[in-house]
Motif scaffolding. Sequence first.
Motif, PDB file in Angstrom:
ATOM      1  N   GLU A  65      17.295  -4.821   9.236  1.00 32.80           N
ATOM      2  CA  GLU A  65      16.476  -3.822   8.574  1.00 32.80           C
ATOM      3  C   GLU A  65      15.544  -3.151   9.574  1.00 32.80           C
ATOM      4  O   GLU A  65      15.127  -3.755  10.558  1.00 32.80           O
ATOM      5  N   ARG A  66      15.233  -1.894   9.276  1.00 36.87           N
ATOM      6  CA  ARG A  66      14.239  -1.168  10.046  1.00 36.87           C
ATOM      7  C   ARG A  66      13.077  -0.842   9.119  1.00 36.87           C
ATOM      8  O   ARG A  66      13.253  -0.644   7.918  1.00 36.87           O
ATOM      9  N   TYR A  67      11.883  -0.792   9.683  1.00 33.27           N
ATOM     10  CA  TYR A  67      10.694  -0.443   8.924  1.00 33.27           C
ATOM     11  C   TYR A  67      10.261   0.958   9.341  1.00 33.27           C
ATOM     12  O   TYR A  67      10.169   1.261  10.536  1.00 33.27           O
ATOM     13  N   LEU A  68      10.016   1.817   8.347  1.00 36.70           N
ATOM     14  CA  LEU A  68       9.755   3.221   8.611  1.00 36.70           C
ATOM     15  C   LEU A  68       8.416   3.670   8.030  1.00 36.70           C
ATOM     16  O   LEU A  68       7.948   3.129   7.031  1.00 36.70           O
ATOM     17  N   ILE A  69       7.861   4.690   8.662  1.00 34.13           N
ATOM     18  CA  ILE A  69       6.713   5.395   8.115  1.00 34.13           C
ATOM     19  C   ILE A  69       7.158   6.829   7.876  1.00 34.13           C
ATOM     20  O   ILE A  69       7.626   7.499   8.807  1.00 34.13           O
ATOM     21  N   ASP A  70       7.104   7.308   6.637  1.00 31.80           N
ATOM     22  CA  ASP A  70       7.583   8.646   6.297  1.00 31.80           C
ATOM     23  C   ASP A  70       6.565   9.712   6.691  1.00 31.80           C
ATOM     24  O   ASP A  70       5.363   9.445   6.794  1.00 31.80           O
ATOM     25  N   ASP A  71       7.063  10.942   6.859  1.00 28.41           N
ATOM     26  CA  ASP A  71       6.177  12.042   7.224  1.00 28.41           C
ATOM     27  C   ASP A  71       5.173  12.355   6.118  1.00 28.41           C
ATOM     28  O   ASP A  71       4.098  12.892   6.380  1.00 28.41           O
ATOM     29  N   LEU A  82       0.824  -1.215   0.000  1.00 27.46           N
ATOM     30  CA  LEU A  82       0.000   0.000   0.000  1.00 27.46           C
ATOM     31  C   LEU A  82       0.857   1.264   0.000  1.00 27.46           C
ATOM     32  O   LEU A  82       0.316   2.371   0.036  1.00 27.46           O
ATOM     33  N   ASP A  83       2.183   1.099  -0.003  1.00 30.97           N
ATOM     34  CA  ASP A  83       3.123   2.227   0.028  1.00 30.97           C
ATOM     35  C   ASP A  83       2.981   3.035   1.311  1.00 30.97           C
ATOM     36  O   ASP A  83       3.200   4.242   1.326  1.00 30.97           O
ATOM     37  N   LEU A  84       2.632   2.363   2.412  1.00 33.58           N
ATOM     38  CA  LEU A  84       2.516   3.031   3.705  1.00 33.58           C
ATOM     39  C   LEU A  84       3.788   2.899   4.541  1.00 33.58           C
ATOM     40  O   LEU A  84       4.033   3.710   5.434  1.00 33.58           O
ATOM     41  N   VAL A  85       4.562   1.874   4.251  1.00 34.06           N
ATOM     42  CA  VAL A  85       5.769   1.583   5.030  1.00 34.06           C
ATOM     43  C   VAL A  85       6.894   1.247   4.057  1.00 34.06           C
ATOM     44  O   VAL A  85       6.659   0.666   2.998  1.00 34.06           O
ATOM     45  N   ARG A  86       8.094   1.653   4.405  1.00 35.29           N
ATOM     46  CA  ARG A  86       9.263   1.252   3.618  1.00 35.29           C
ATOM     47  C   ARG A  86      10.329   0.702   4.567  1.00 35.29           C
ATOM     48  O   ARG A  86      10.253   0.900   5.778  1.00 35.29           O
TER      49      ARG A  86
END
Length: 319
Positions: A172-178, A158-162
């Motif tokens: 690896e870390r999972y991020l949510i962008d601003d 869904l392109d919510l997390v990278r």
Amino acid sequence: MPGGRLTHQDRRSIASGLAEGLGYAEIARRLNRPTSTVSREVARNGGSHGYLADHAHHSTERRARRRRPVPPPETQTPGAPASASGVDAEGRDPEAVRAFAEEFAALMVATGLPRMAARVLARLVTTDPGALTAAELVRHLRVSPASVSKAIGYLEGLDLVRRERDPHHRRERYLIDDDVWLRTWLTSARTNAMLADISRRGAEILDTATPAGARLDQMREFFVQLSDDMAGGPTAAVFSDTLTVLAALMHAVTPRTVDQLAVALGWPPERVAAALDSAERHPDIADPVAPRYDETGACTLVARAGRLTPAQREALGRP
């Protein structure tokens, strides 16, 4: 206030209070429990409209049997350890933060997001760095690594997390962008525009004088209005025109002026110019390409800046 887990009778009292229309604070007062305990209990067991005491009690027992030992609550939030007063380094109550995360997740589930994906998203949103490793998510959510992996894969789709590689560790870390919500909006706008465009073409093919054609025309009007109501971006019509002009430039290969495109598409030049202007003002629409003009004013498509590194461009034989 009494500690320990909620009893079966406690859960029946919660269900009765919800049926009476009582708020969480009043139910908690009757049970002599923290309000956050009640709100978290309800959020993780169906919400205020779906809470069932027996089901909640059995579900909790099953989770307890499956659960592995975890660190004490004060180590749960990275970078914000709880103090002796029960608050973290920022003066926040970790229990209230966790309760809010469960409430946020319950809302996401109500919108159609799978429960585990919603819990992962809520945890990332409520963590100051906006990033966690798989191991941290497993520890915070008390679930299996496989559950976290599946949820991350869904959210990435869904392109919510990278994900990114931790420079200090081999993990690896999972991020949510601003800007994640902007990208979500653009995805929704793109979908609405495509639905409006295909229903328009269907109405033209089937003829709006027929029941099927009229139905598709109503569908077109709905999605055009829906896209127009999403403030801050191009309307569905301009969005559709932008994609059409980009497709025309891709098909043409060589540069074309606005007038040449207008003749080829059978549009007024102003309509073509507006579509090209939209592609420049809203680069996410055109991604991964961008329009570029030569000295004569003719336009062609190039790879959007940042999509390819200089080394990749050189390897492909173009600067």
